[in-house]
Design a protein around this motif. Sequence first.
Motif, PDB file in Angstrom:
ATOM      1  N   ALA A 269       0.829  -1.210   0.000  1.00  0.00           N
ATOM      2  CA  ALA A 269       0.000   0.000   0.000  1.00  0.00           C
ATOM      3  C   ALA A 269       0.863   1.260   0.000  1.00  0.00           C
ATOM      4  O   ALA A 269       0.627   2.187  -0.778  1.00  0.00           O
ATOM      5  CB  ALA A 269      -0.938  -0.011   1.202  1.00  0.00           C
TER       6      ALA A 269
ATOM      7  N   MET B  32      -4.406   4.234  -1.095  1.00  0.00           N
ATOM      8  CA  MET B  32      -4.509   2.872  -0.582  1.00  0.00           C
ATOM      9  C   MET B  32      -4.323   2.909   0.936  1.00  0.00           C
ATOM     10  O   MET B  32      -3.535   3.695   1.453  1.00  0.00           O
ATOM     11  CB  MET B  32      -3.436   1.974  -1.212  1.00  0.00           C
ATOM     12  CG  MET B  32      -3.423   1.976  -2.731  1.00  0.00           C
ATOM     13  SD  MET B  32      -4.943   1.321  -3.447  1.00  0.00           S
ATOM     14  CE  MET B  32      -4.719   1.767  -5.168  1.00  0.00           C
TER      15      MET B  32
ATOM     16  N   VAL C 112      -5.692  -4.953   0.165  1.00  0.00           N
ATOM     17  CA  VAL C 112      -5.460  -3.556  -0.214  1.00  0.00           C
ATOM     18  C   VAL C 112      -6.276  -3.202  -1.449  1.00  0.00           C
ATOM     19  O   VAL C 112      -6.969  -2.173  -1.474  1.00  0.00           O
ATOM     20  CB  VAL C 112      -3.954  -3.291  -0.477  1.00  0.00           C
ATOM     21  CG1 VAL C 112      -3.748  -1.877  -1.012  1.00  0.00           C
ATOM     22  CG2 VAL C 112      -3.141  -3.501   0.797  1.00  0.00           C
TER      23      VAL C 112
END
Length: 276
Positions: free
Chosen positions: A65, A158, A167
Motif C-alpha cells: 500500500a 490505498m 489492499v
Amino acid sequence: MNTYAVVIVAYNPDERIFLSVKKLNEIDSVDKIYIIDNTPRGNTEIGSYSKKIVYIPLFKNKGIAVAQNIGLDRARMDGYIWAMTLDQDTIIENELLIKYDEFIKRTDTSKIGLINTDYFDINSQRLKYDNKEMLFVDEVISSGSFINLDVFKKVGKMDESFFIDQVDNEYCYRLRKNGYSIVVLPGKGFEHRLGNIKQVSFGKSVIYTYNQPPIRVFYRTRNTILFIKKYHDRELRTTKLKELLKDFIRLWFEKKRILKIFMYIKGIIIGTVWRY
C-alpha cells in the motif's frame, strides 16, 4: 495515442521483473515506469535497466500500500491522468494499453475509478472472466489495474494500515462507496497466478487451498477484520465473515497448518483489538 505511467512494486524480485520491464520498454505508450522497491538492500540493476524507469528504493519493506501510494502520487505529480499498477512478475500483452487508451477515448470516464481486463488464470488454466463485452464488477486484482488518478486524489490513497492483502479489495470497495465504477474489458491482457492454488477433494466436496506463506495468512485474516471494522456495512460483514470461515477450513488441508492456524488466530486477535 496518449502516453501513460506504470507503477510496479518490487520485493526481492527475480529475473521475471526484467522480462516485465523489457516488454514495457518496447511499448511506445508507456512513458514512465515507476519501480518502488521494498527490498531492504535495494537493487540498482533494476533502476539502470531503462531510461523510462524511475527507481525509488525504500530500503525497507513498507508494504504494497505504501509503495503503490508513492508510485501513484509521483505519477500524478508528473502530470499523468491514468497509471497502471503491476505485480513485479506480471508481463502484459502488447495490446493492453492500446485497449485501455481506446476505451477512455470513446467513454465518459468521469465516474470510472478503475479499469482492468480479463486475464489468464495460471492456476485454473482458463480466463478469469471470459467476457465478450465490458463488465461492471465489485472488485479486481491490483495487477493490470488502470487507475484514474483524479479519482485516486478524491477518494484517498490505498489504506497503508493494511500493508499487504485486501489492499486492492478495500480500494475497490471505497471507489464504489463513493459512486465510481470498476470496469473489466474483454480479452486477455496478461497472465496471473494467485498463490499456489490446489484442488483438494473432501468427500463429495472440493476445496481450493491458497498455500501462501504463514505471514500472508496473518495479514489476510487481520485485514479482513479491519475491513469489516472500517465500514460497519452489514452486507460486507456477512461476506467477509464467510471468507474467514472458508479460509480457516482451507488451512487444515495445507502444509504447515499448525503454524498457519496460529497466524490465523493471531490475525483475528490483532484485527479485533486494532483501533482506527
